[in-house]
Design an enzyme around this catalytic site. Sequence first.
Site, PDB file in Angstrom:
ATOM      1  N   LYS A  87      -4.194  21.612  -9.029  1.00  0.00           N
ATOM      2  CA  LYS A  87      -3.842  22.717  -9.932  1.00  0.00           C
ATOM      3  C   LYS A  87      -3.130  22.197 -11.177  1.00  0.00           C
ATOM      4  O   LYS A  87      -2.288  21.293 -11.075  1.00  0.00           O
ATOM      5  CB  LYS A  87      -2.926  23.713  -9.215  1.00  0.00           C
ATOM      6  CG  LYS A  87      -3.625  24.484  -8.120  1.00  0.00           C
ATOM      7  CD  LYS A  87      -2.722  25.536  -7.554  1.00  0.00           C
ATOM      8  CE  LYS A  87      -3.420  26.242  -6.411  1.00  0.00           C
ATOM      9  NZ  LYS A  87      -2.510  26.922  -5.514  1.00  0.00           N
TER      10      LYS A  87
ATOM     11  N   GLU B 138       0.861  -1.191   0.000  1.00  0.00           N
ATOM     12  CA  GLU B 138       0.000   0.000   0.000  1.00  0.00           C
ATOM     13  C   GLU B 138       0.895   1.239   0.000  1.00  0.00           C
ATOM     14  O   GLU B 138       1.738   1.406   0.891  1.00  0.00           O
ATOM     15  CB  GLU B 138      -0.948   0.052   1.198  1.00  0.00           C
ATOM     16  CG  GLU B 138      -1.900   1.238   1.006  1.00  0.00           C
ATOM     17  CD  GLU B 138      -2.786   1.597   2.193  1.00  0.00           C
ATOM     18  OE1 GLU B 138      -2.754   0.898   3.219  1.00  0.00           O
ATOM     19  OE2 GLU B 138      -3.485   2.619   2.080  1.00  0.00           O
TER      20      GLU B 138
ATOM     21  N   PHE C 112      -9.339   9.552   4.393  1.00  0.00           N
ATOM     22  CA  PHE C 112      -9.586  10.409   3.233  1.00  0.00           C
ATOM     23  C   PHE C 112     -10.817   9.964   2.450  1.00  0.00           C
ATOM     24  O   PHE C 112     -11.450  10.783   1.780  1.00  0.00           O
ATOM     25  CB  PHE C 112      -8.333  10.498   2.343  1.00  0.00           C
ATOM     26  CG  PHE C 112      -7.353  11.508   2.894  1.00  0.00           C
ATOM     27  CD1 PHE C 112      -7.299  12.800   2.395  1.00  0.00           C
ATOM     28  CD2 PHE C 112      -6.520  11.181   3.944  1.00  0.00           C
ATOM     29  CE1 PHE C 112      -6.437  13.746   2.932  1.00  0.00           C
ATOM     30  CE2 PHE C 112      -5.641  12.111   4.486  1.00  0.00           C
ATOM     31  CZ  PHE C 112      -5.598  13.404   3.984  1.00  0.00           C
TER      32      PHE C 112
ATOM     33  N   ASP D 128     -10.938  10.790  -5.097  1.00  0.00           N
ATOM     34  CA  ASP D 128     -12.196  11.541  -5.081  1.00  0.00           C
ATOM     35  C   ASP D 128     -12.060  12.813  -5.917  1.00  0.00           C
ATOM     36  O   ASP D 128     -12.889  13.706  -5.808  1.00  0.00           O
ATOM     37  CB  ASP D 128     -12.621  11.879  -3.650  1.00  0.00           C
ATOM     38  CG  ASP D 128     -11.588  12.705  -2.916  1.00  0.00           C
ATOM     39  OD1 ASP D 128     -10.383  12.452  -3.104  1.00  0.00           O
ATOM     40  OD2 ASP D 128     -11.971  13.623  -2.164  1.00  0.00           O
TER      41      ASP D 128
ATOM     42  N   ASP E 176       9.962   7.844   0.437  1.00  0.00           N
ATOM     43  CA  ASP E 176       9.265   8.121  -0.813  1.00  0.00           C
ATOM     44  C   ASP E 176       9.294   6.815  -1.610  1.00  0.00           C
ATOM     45  O   ASP E 176      10.377   6.245  -1.839  1.00  0.00           O
ATOM     46  CB  ASP E 176      10.047   9.231  -1.549  1.00  0.00           C
ATOM     47  CG  ASP E 176       9.489   9.542  -2.930  1.00  0.00           C
ATOM     48  OD1 ASP E 176       8.638   8.802  -3.438  1.00  0.00           O
ATOM     49  OD2 ASP E 176       9.962  10.545  -3.490  1.00  0.00           O
TER      50      ASP E 176
ATOM     51  N   ASP F  42      -2.392  12.102  -2.924  1.00  0.00           N
ATOM     52  CA  ASP F  42      -2.490  13.567  -2.992  1.00  0.00           C
ATOM     53  C   ASP F  42      -2.928  13.959  -4.405  1.00  0.00           C
ATOM     54  O   ASP F  42      -2.281  13.567  -5.382  1.00  0.00           O
ATOM     55  CB  ASP F  42      -1.139  14.199  -2.646  1.00  0.00           C
ATOM     56  CG  ASP F  42      -0.760  13.918  -1.194  1.00  0.00           C
ATOM     57  OD1 ASP F  42      -1.524  14.321  -0.308  1.00  0.00           O
ATOM     58  OD2 ASP F  42       0.277  13.277  -0.955  1.00  0.00           O
TER      59      ASP F  42
HETATM   60  C1  SAM Z   1      -4.194  12.107   0.887  1.00  0.00           C
HETATM   61  S1  SAM Z   1      -3.239  11.018   1.871  1.00  0.00           S
HETATM   62  C2  SAM Z   1      -4.217   9.506   1.891  1.00  0.00           C
HETATM   63  C3  SAM Z   1      -3.889   8.613   3.057  1.00  0.00           C
HETATM   64  C4  SAM Z   1      -4.663   7.296   3.103  1.00  0.00           C
HETATM   65  N1  SAM Z   1      -4.335   6.455   1.965  1.00  0.00           N
HETATM   66  C5  SAM Z   1      -6.156   7.509   3.203  1.00  0.00           C
HETATM   67  O1  SAM Z   1      -6.872   7.076   2.276  1.00  0.00           O
HETATM   68  O2  SAM Z   1      -6.602   8.058   4.215  1.00  0.00           O
HETATM   69  C6  SAM Z   1      -1.920  10.565   0.742  1.00  0.00           C
HETATM   70  C7  SAM Z   1      -0.736   9.973   1.452  1.00  0.00           C
HETATM   71  O3  SAM Z   1       0.212   9.529   0.499  1.00  0.00           O
HETATM   72  C8  SAM Z   1       1.510   9.806   0.995  1.00  0.00           C
HETATM   73  N2  SAM Z   1       2.434   9.874  -0.131  1.00  0.00           N
HETATM   74  C9  SAM Z   1       2.381  10.759  -1.157  1.00  0.00           C
HETATM   75  N3  SAM Z   1       3.394  10.529  -2.019  1.00  0.00           N
HETATM   76  C10 SAM Z   1       4.086   9.478  -1.528  1.00  0.00           C
HETATM   77  C11 SAM Z   1       5.252   8.798  -1.966  1.00  0.00           C
HETATM   78  N4  SAM Z   1       5.901   9.166  -3.090  1.00  0.00           N
HETATM   79  N5  SAM Z   1       5.706   7.759  -1.235  1.00  0.00           N
HETATM   80  C12 SAM Z   1       5.056   7.382  -0.097  1.00  0.00           C
HETATM   81  N6  SAM Z   1       3.953   8.009   0.379  1.00  0.00           N
HETATM   82  C13 SAM Z   1       3.474   9.042  -0.325  1.00  0.00           C
HETATM   83  C14 SAM Z   1       1.333  11.142   1.708  1.00  0.00           C
HETATM   84  O4  SAM Z   1       2.347  11.386   2.662  1.00  0.00           O
HETATM   85  C15 SAM Z   1      -0.036  10.982   2.349  1.00  0.00           C
HETATM   86  O5  SAM Z   1       0.040  10.458   3.653  1.00  0.00           O
END
Ligand code: SAM
Length: 227
Positions: free
Chosen positions: A133, A54, A203, A165, A106, A129
């Site tokens: 934009k 995940e 989220f 979403d 990352d 994320d």
């Molecule tokens: C909008 S949150 C959604 C969290 C969770 N999946 C949920 O549905 O509640 C997106 C998550 O992806 C993580 N994320 C974004 N880019 C990432 C990357 N390149 N590697 C690991 N995590 C990442 C962010 O830190 C953030 O916690």
Amino acid sequence: MRTIKSFVRREGRMTCAQQLAFTTLWPQYGIDVTPGVPLDFAKIFGRDAPCALEIGFGNGEALIAMAKLRPDVDFIGVEVYQSGTGGLFQQLNHDQIQNVRVIHTDVMTLFPDIIPENSLNHVYIYFPDPWPKRKHVKRRLVQTAFLDQLKTVLVPGGCVHFATDWLDYARHAQAVFSNHPDFKAVMDPIPLPYYCPRPSTKFYRRALQLGHVITDLSVQADKPTTL
Ligand SMILES: C[S@@+](CC[C@H](N)C(=O)[O-])C[C@H]1O[C@@H](n2cnc3c(N)ncnc32)[C@H](O)[C@@H]1O
């Protein structure tokens, strides 16, 4: 690997109890990666089992739900930020869940040589994320170069389940997946023996509250299948 980041810097906090759980339980549930050294999932979990990743697990509630539903599958969560992990470790420990491990980095740094080729049966990307934009679209996780990496680590016939979403991200992802020669769209429920439906996440609930339309996309690595 690309230098454009798909995440923003966030200030998250852990309670003292969560911080303690994070520190004391890291040896049990955390994976420290060494650049250039591939992970050995069978050694990490102490068994040979289907493996799922995940990406961006946030507070880890999807990991917990999926691991409970499928004790026969090993789950690895990768997340940039640590703030949700103390609570996740408390829950894993409380419920004695054995089939979850966590990496803090990352995800792009895990390719091409930390996650072994043909090692993952499933990849979950729940509510990444959205970068709404136009000038930030290049920061979205789902891009052709990212799929080029995913296709190598997925087993033949392995699946990616993506949920968002943001309609524009859904359209973007749909285009990127369908234009990629090594993935084909599949219907839910995904035709795999270890299928997991998407659990509720923070989220997801936020999207429902905002009245957003949620799009789920599932694609399968279109290599000769051995499943
Ligand atoms: C909008 S949150 C959604 C969290 C969770 N999946 C949920 O549905 O509640 C997106 C998550 O992806 C993580 N994320 C974004 N880019 C990432 C990357 N390149 N590697 C690991 N995590 C990442 C962010 O830190 C953030 O916690």
